[in-house]
Design an enzyme around this catalytic site. Structure first.
Site, short mmCIF file in Angstrom:
data_model
loop_
_atom_site.label_atom_id
_atom_site.label_comp_id
_atom_site.label_asym_id
_atom_site.label_seq_id
_atom_site.Cartn_x
_atom_site.Cartn_y
_atom_site.Cartn_z
N ASP A 29 61.67 3.09 95.06
CA ASP A 29 60.19 2.59 94.93
C ASP A 29 59.91 1.79 93.98
OD1 ASP A 29 59.82 4.38 92.91
OD2 ASP A 29 58.23 5.50 94.09
N ASP A 30 60.76 1.23 92.91
CA ASP A 30 60.36 0.88 91.66
C ASP A 30 60.94 -0.86 91.96
OD1 ASP A 30 59.65 2.98 90.05
OD2 ASP A 30 61.74 3.72 89.92
N SER A 67 55.43 2.74 92.74
CA SER A 67 55.26 4.18 92.82
C SER A 67 53.86 4.66 92.99
CB SER A 67 55.39 4.35 90.87
OG SER A 67 56.66 3.77 90.58
N SER A 70 65.72 11.22 90.76
CA SER A 70 64.69 10.74 89.49
C SER A 70 65.30 11.05 88.41
CB SER A 70 63.35 11.37 89.92
OG SER A 70 62.83 11.12 91.21
N ASN A 123 64.72 7.00 90.32
CA ASN A 123 63.52 6.64 90.05
C ASN A 123 63.09 6.74 88.40
OD1 ASN A 123 60.48 6.22 90.85
ND2 ASN A 123 60.13 8.04 89.88
#
Length: 336
Positions: A29-30, A61, A168, A136
């Protein structure tokens, strides 16, 4: 974690199949240009897996599982996060420097689904063996997982019947992949994820998927400060729990939030910020405490890597179903 321990936890008692290359869709999502995703991409390929990247153009994010339904993906209104794709470029395309890296100018789940529904089908003629989301920038533990694009990529994948891992790292460095060099910390973190992937593959029963149907793993790697520390971190099974460093709270004025002030967003306007067991929320707001030693964040505090088994559908446990049936007696029909 030893391979035999992982087998026992998953209920597997038969002999494992030999390791082989996996077809993997990698998303996050980055953004597709981050050092984190590119380090993991390179390390998974070096381990012999066939990997394609399909990730957003921007840092998304906190977007959770959001999607732009029935909305065409139009040309990009601005350049990608780290500038390798210019404004005006197609909203879906390839990285100019790598034909196996794709981008989507949309939400994390949109980019992950592009990897499944378009790229994987063209590449392999079928769905991948595994989806990996991450790793993440910052951890995804406890209740904040509901808002995490990293974790929602996992949920949508496992609900398609595809094993998935959300990974993450507690560190929040936001570097471009152009900053990667031999010995970079991102490679050490990537190697932790590859170790988990290859352990699953080493112990896979012949003819079976990497994980039980509808199941994924949420992985959180504590921050390290010296070379070699990441490889020495122990793996521990965990429960998601509620404990999180990022409890979302609505503030009447963001200037009342120490987090917002620290990020330069402390203006006298309303908005969402964070509270936790150290940073107090506004008066009257109650933050539930989760002191369970098994909760993800609390496992991380012991400087171990929590591995949490996640299911794709938030079905209530049977005991709670029975209690609610009692409270709804006279309204519900006969149970099937």
């Amino acid at each position: 974690m030893k391979a035999t321990q992982l087998l026992l936890v998953l209920g597997i008692t038969t002999l494992a199949a030999p390791a082989q290359a996996l077809n993997i869709v990698l998303s996050n999502d980055d953004g597709f240009e981050t050092a984190n995703i590119r380090a993991l991409y390179q390390r998974l390929k070096a381990a012999g897996h066939d990997v394609i990247v399909s990730a957003p153009t921007q840092n998304n994010s906190g977007r959770g599982g959001s999607m732009n339904f029935l909305t065409p993906v139009t040309p990009m209104a601005k350049a990608s996060r780290h500038g390798s794709v210019a404004a005006g470029s197609p909203g879906v395309g390839k990285d100019p420097g790598d034909a196996d890296v794709f981008y989507v100018d949309g939400t994390p789940v949109m980019s992950m689904l592009h990897g499944l529904d378009v790229v994987a089908v063209k590449r392999w003629g079928q769905q991948p063996d595994l989806v990996v989301s991450g790793f993440n920038e910052g951890n995804n533990t406890g209740l904040i997982n509901n808002s995490s694009g990293t974790v929602n990529n996992l949920l949508y994948a496992v609900n398609r019947g595809i094993p998935a891992i959300a990974a993450s790292y507690e560190g929040t460095e936001a570097r471009s992949h152009t900053a990667l060099a031999e010995g970079a910390l991102e490679y050490e973190i990537a190697d932790v994820v590859v170790k988990l992937v290859d352990t699953l593959e080493d112990n896979r029963v012949a003819g079976q998927p990497l994980l039980p149907p509808g199941v994924g793993l949420n992985l959180n790697i504590p921050k390290v400060t010296a070379t070699g520390q990441a490889a020495a971190l122990p793996f521990r099974f965990a429960r998601m729990g509620l404990a999180t460093e990022f409890q979302p709270v609505f503030f009447e004025k963001l200037s009342d939030s120490p987090v917002a002030v620290g990020y330069g967003a402390g203006v006298a306007l309303p908005g969402i910020s964070f509270a936790n067991d150290v940073i107090a929320p506004p008066a009257g707001v109650v933050i539930l405490q989760d002191d369970s030693a098994l909760s993800e964040l609390n496992v991380m505090k012991t400087h171990a890597i929590p591995v949490t088994v996640v299911e794709g559908v938030p079905q209530g446990r049977r005991s709670n179903e029975e209690l609610v049936k009692i409270q709804l007696r006279g309204l519900l029909g006969a149970a099937p």
